[in-house]
Design a protein around this motif. Structure first.
Motif, PDB file in Angstrom:
ATOM      1  N   GLY A 290      -9.233 -15.041  19.568  1.00  0.00           N
ATOM      2  CA  GLY A 290      -8.450 -16.263  19.562  1.00  0.00           C
ATOM      3  C   GLY A 290      -7.953 -16.509  18.150  1.00  0.00           C
ATOM      4  N   TYR A 291      -8.905 -16.463  17.240  1.00  0.00           N
ATOM      5  CA  TYR A 291      -8.639 -16.642  15.819  1.00  0.00           C
ATOM      6  C   TYR A 291      -9.774 -15.946  15.103  1.00  0.00           C
ATOM      7  CZ  TYR A 291      -8.223 -19.031  11.300  1.00  0.00           C
ATOM      8  OH  TYR A 291      -8.099 -19.315   9.958  1.00  0.00           O
ATOM      9  N   SER A 292      -9.463 -15.017  14.226  1.00  0.00           N
ATOM     10  CA  SER A 292     -10.519 -14.260  13.554  1.00  0.00           C
ATOM     11  C   SER A 292     -10.997 -15.005  12.316  1.00  0.00           C
ATOM     12  CB  SER A 292     -10.033 -12.863  13.163  1.00  0.00           C
ATOM     13  OG  SER A 292     -11.050 -12.183  12.459  1.00  0.00           O
ATOM     14  N   THR A 293     -12.110 -15.708  12.468  1.00  0.00           N
ATOM     15  CA  THR A 293     -12.707 -16.403  11.330  1.00  0.00           C
ATOM     16  C   THR A 293     -13.079 -15.417  10.237  1.00  0.00           C
ATOM     17  OG1 THR A 293     -13.601 -18.068  12.838  1.00  0.00           O
ATOM     18  CG2 THR A 293     -14.547 -17.984  10.628  1.00  0.00           C
ATOM     19  N   SER A 294     -13.531 -14.229  10.634  1.00  0.00           N
ATOM     20  CA  SER A 294     -13.953 -13.234   9.649  1.00  0.00           C
ATOM     21  C   SER A 294     -12.796 -12.752   8.786  1.00  0.00           C
ATOM     22  CB  SER A 294     -14.627 -12.047  10.343  1.00  0.00           C
ATOM     23  OG  SER A 294     -15.832 -12.446  10.948  1.00  0.00           O
ATOM     24  N   ILE A 295     -11.598 -12.642   9.367  1.00  0.00           N
ATOM     25  CA  ILE A 295     -10.430 -12.291   8.558  1.00  0.00           C
ATOM     26  C   ILE A 295     -10.178 -13.373   7.517  1.00  0.00           C
ATOM     27  CG2 ILE A 295      -7.910 -12.032   8.569  1.00  0.00           C
ATOM     28  CD1 ILE A 295      -8.092 -10.486  11.121  1.00  0.00           C
ATOM     29  N   SER A 296     -10.274 -14.631   7.938  1.00  0.00           N
ATOM     30  CA  SER A 296     -10.103 -15.749   7.000  1.00  0.00           C
ATOM     31  C   SER A 296     -11.098 -15.650   5.855  1.00  0.00           C
ATOM     32  CB  SER A 296     -10.298 -17.087   7.724  1.00  0.00           C
ATOM     33  OG  SER A 296      -9.424 -17.219   8.811  1.00  0.00           O
ATOM     34  N   GLU A 297     -12.354 -15.396   6.192  1.00  0.00           N
ATOM     35  CA  GLU A 297     -13.404 -15.312   5.177  1.00  0.00           C
ATOM     36  C   GLU A 297     -13.173 -14.138   4.229  1.00  0.00           C
ATOM     37  OE1 GLU A 297     -16.711 -17.273   8.234  1.00  0.00           O
ATOM     38  OE2 GLU A 297     -16.531 -15.095   8.028  1.00  0.00           O
ATOM     39  N   ALA A 298     -12.740 -13.011   4.793  1.00  0.00           N
ATOM     40  CA  ALA A 298     -12.466 -11.834   3.965  1.00  0.00           C
ATOM     41  C   ALA A 298     -11.329 -12.106   2.984  1.00  0.00           C
ATOM     42  CB  ALA A 298     -12.124 -10.641   4.859  1.00  0.00           C
ATOM     43  N   ILE A 300     -10.424 -15.005   1.758  1.00  0.00           N
ATOM     44  CA  ILE A 300     -10.909 -15.936   0.741  1.00  0.00           C
ATOM     45  C   ILE A 300     -11.670 -15.190  -0.350  1.00  0.00           C
ATOM     46  CG2 ILE A 300     -12.616 -17.778   0.346  1.00  0.00           C
ATOM     47  CD1 ILE A 300     -11.717 -18.887   3.116  1.00  0.00           C
ATOM     48  N   ILE A 301     -12.467 -14.195   0.048  1.00  0.00           N
ATOM     49  CA  ILE A 301     -13.247 -13.404  -0.910  1.00  0.00           C
ATOM     50  C   ILE A 301     -12.348 -12.435  -1.680  1.00  0.00           C
ATOM     51  CG2 ILE A 301     -15.080 -11.647  -1.052  1.00  0.00           C
ATOM     52  CD1 ILE A 301     -16.430 -13.169   1.293  1.00  0.00           C
ATOM     53  N   GLY A 302     -11.165 -12.155  -1.135  1.00  0.00           N
ATOM     54  CA  GLY A 302     -10.220 -11.292  -1.833  1.00  0.00           C
ATOM     55  C   GLY A 302     -10.164  -9.874  -1.311  1.00  0.00           C
ATOM     56  N   LEU A 303     -10.599  -9.683  -0.056  1.00  0.00           N
ATOM     57  CA  LEU A 303     -10.510  -8.359   0.548  1.00  0.00           C
ATOM     58  C   LEU A 303      -9.164  -8.180   1.235  1.00  0.00           C
ATOM     59  CD1 LEU A 303     -13.942  -7.752   2.328  1.00  0.00           C
ATOM     60  CD2 LEU A 303     -13.212  -6.985   0.091  1.00  0.00           C
ATOM     61  N   GLY A 304      -8.543  -7.023   1.018  1.00  0.00           N
ATOM     62  CA  GLY A 304      -7.389  -6.682   1.826  1.00  0.00           C
ATOM     63  C   GLY A 304      -7.819  -6.475   3.262  1.00  0.00           C
ATOM     64  N   VAL A 305      -6.893  -6.665   4.216  1.00  0.00           N
ATOM     65  CA  VAL A 305      -7.241  -6.654   5.636  1.00  0.00           C
ATOM     66  C   VAL A 305      -6.430  -5.607   6.392  1.00  0.00           C
ATOM     67  CG1 VAL A 305      -7.245  -8.004   7.778  1.00  0.00           C
ATOM     68  CG2 VAL A 305      -7.893  -9.095   5.619  1.00  0.00           C
ATOM     69  N   ILE A 306      -7.136  -4.853   7.222  1.00  0.00           N
ATOM     70  CA  ILE A 306      -6.525  -4.001   8.248  1.00  0.00           C
ATOM     71  C   ILE A 306      -6.951  -4.586   9.591  1.00  0.00           C
ATOM     72  CG2 ILE A 306      -6.334  -1.684   9.222  1.00  0.00           C
ATOM     73  CD1 ILE A 306      -7.473  -0.626   6.549  1.00  0.00           C
ATOM     74  N   LYS A 348      -6.104  -2.604  -4.043  1.00  0.00           N
ATOM     75  CA  LYS A 348      -5.774  -3.675  -4.992  1.00  0.00           C
ATOM     76  C   LYS A 348      -4.559  -4.467  -4.532  1.00  0.00           C
ATOM     77  CE  LYS A 348      -6.216  -5.900  -8.905  1.00  0.00           C
ATOM     78  NZ  LYS A 348      -7.359  -6.824  -9.141  1.00  0.00           N
ATOM     79  N   TYR A 349      -3.576  -3.769  -3.991  1.00  0.00           N
ATOM     80  CA  TYR A 349      -2.339  -4.415  -3.537  1.00  0.00           C
ATOM     81  C   TYR A 349      -2.631  -5.458  -2.462  1.00  0.00           C
ATOM     82  CZ  TYR A 349       2.209  -4.917  -1.230  1.00  0.00           C
ATOM     83  OH  TYR A 349       3.358  -5.423  -0.655  1.00  0.00           O
ATOM     84  N   TYR A 350      -3.393  -5.077  -1.443  1.00  0.00           N
ATOM     85  CA  TYR A 350      -3.680  -6.007  -0.359  1.00  0.00           C
ATOM     86  C   TYR A 350      -4.726  -7.045  -0.749  1.00  0.00           C
ATOM     87  CZ  TYR A 350      -0.669  -3.531   2.885  1.00  0.00           C
ATOM     88  OH  TYR A 350       0.429  -2.993   3.508  1.00  0.00           O
ATOM     89  N   SER A 351      -5.577  -6.734  -1.718  1.00  0.00           N
ATOM     90  CA  SER A 351      -6.509  -7.726  -2.242  1.00  0.00           C
ATOM     91  C   SER A 351      -5.745  -8.894  -2.857  1.00  0.00           C
ATOM     92  CB  SER A 351      -7.433  -7.087  -3.288  1.00  0.00           C
ATOM     93  OG  SER A 351      -8.224  -8.061  -3.928  1.00  0.00           O
TER      94      SER A 351
END
Length: 375
Positions: A290-298, A300-306, A348-351
């Motif tokens: 529905g909504y990925s809370t974990s993507i949001s958290e990642a 915020i921490i500065g992780l790029g996302v796939i 680094k780019y996606y971070s």
């Protein structure tokens, strides 16, 4: 003061929704709102996190969903067909609430007997969109839409869910809106600074995924992808944080392919953020969200996302502008991960893009204000 009853099942599968309601309970103005938290039953890892100044009301002495399937089905049917008067007497009681809030879709049946302002949240597309097309299914759909239509507002945590619900209602519901989940940015950043017992090798790209070990999260295909990619790339590892019914199956797959040196199941932890900060990129392999809370958290921490295009992720990543958004299948996800392995400058780019996007999207005070304005 407004007297508000907040309903949540506290079933394990809905922990993310419970974290969402905890964020509200911890940050809401207690001088303006007198809150009672209504739970189906006792139990759950996060129950101890309920603020001490929040009253708690339990509906049942046990979790009906943990009993045998036949009893569970009977309970759900009884709840569906229970009269409004009896539902109010059993669950809402005769308390003089100004507003009753259902923080997950299936709690709509518990508040059908309440005559005041009703608000409902939809967090995922398990409910109500998967109702089967037989006689009981059609009755359930009719009653579900009737109870939803009686709500002052139905809040969907992504635009994708909003559109799904609108189509499910055959365009009959007009009280649906998108309302973002509140995210406690400061708490996430603070917890991410805890030390992990791993040595960091800067020559290895560390992918991480956080979620319940359930088939809907797509970990089976994610592990297959990593095993296949390891034939061409040896300088990466995958951490999976979480627990659930698929744990044994996933562990057996890892052991069968002798992949335990680069694919690690870390189990459940109340602080996944420290492992996120240790890592380089976040992977969401879900079949549906529905909504990925974990993507949001990642982010915020500065992780790029796939992420697969699984619902909600397209909104968070703005259709691939702020992360790698792949088609929702094995080959699409494999292609996205391969991109990073072939060009580690993308880490680094996606971070940087995640940090930029998180500042734009996540403001706890604003989110809480938008929610309490509804009460």
């Amino acid at each position: 003061n407004s007297n508000v009853l907040s309903l949540h099942p506290l079933f394990y599968v809905l922990l993310k929704a419970f974290i969402f309601s905890l964020n509200i309970l911890k940050n809401i103005d207690k001088e303006k709102f007198d809150i009672t938290l209504g739970l189906v039953c006792k139990g759950g890892e996060l129950e101890l996190d309920i603020p001490a100044d929040i009253k708690v009301q339990y509906f049942l002495p046990f979790d009906p969903m943990t009993l045998n399937k036949n009893f569970s089905n009977i309970y759900q049917m009884a709840l569906l067909f229970c009269s409004r008067w009896l539902t109010r007497k059993l669950f809402i009681k005769d308390n003089n609430y100004d507003c009753v809030v259902a923080y997950s879709g299936n709690m709509i049946y518990y508040l059908k007997g309440f005559k005041g302002k009703k608000i409902c949240w939809i967090h995922d597309d398990y409910f109500p969109f998967k109702i089967q097309n037989h006689i009981i299914g059609r009755i359930r759909k009719y009653r579900t839409l009737k109870y939803l239509d009686e709500c002052y507002k139905i809040n969907c945590v992504s635009n994708n869910l909003k559109e799904l619900l609108y189509e499910f209602s055959e365009k009959s519901l007009h009280n649906i809106q998108f309302l973002a989940n509140p995210v406690d940015v400061d708490k996430i950043k603070k917890l991410s600074n805890e030390i992990v017992n791993f040595e960091k090798d800067i020559n290895i790209i560390k992918f991480i995924s956080v979620g319940r070990l359930h088939e809907v999260k797509g970990y089976d295909r994610l592990i297959d992808i990593c095993i296949e990619l390891h034939n061409d790339f040896e300088d990466f590892e995958l951490l999976i944080v979480g627990d659930g019914p698929s744990k044994k199956k996933l562990r057996d797959k890892i052991n069968t392919h002798n992949a335990d040196s680069y694919i690690k199941l870390l189990g459940y932890t109340d602080n996944p953020f420290k492992y996120m900060k240790y890592s380089d990129m976040y992977i969401c392999s879900s079949m549906m969200e529905g909504y990925s809370t974990s993507i949001s958290e990642a982010m915020i921490i500065g992780l790029g996302v796939i992420s697969t295009d699984c619902g909600g992720s397209d909104q968070l990543l703005n259709n691939g502008e702020y992360g790698i958004l792949t088609s929702n299948n094995k080959e699409g996800l494999k292609k996205g991960i391969r991109q990073v392995l072939e060009n580690n400058n993308l880490v680094k780019y996606y971070s940087n893009l995640s940090k930029e996007r998180s500042v734009e999207l996540f403001n706890l005070d604003k989110s809480i204000r938008n929610i309490t304005d509804l009460f």
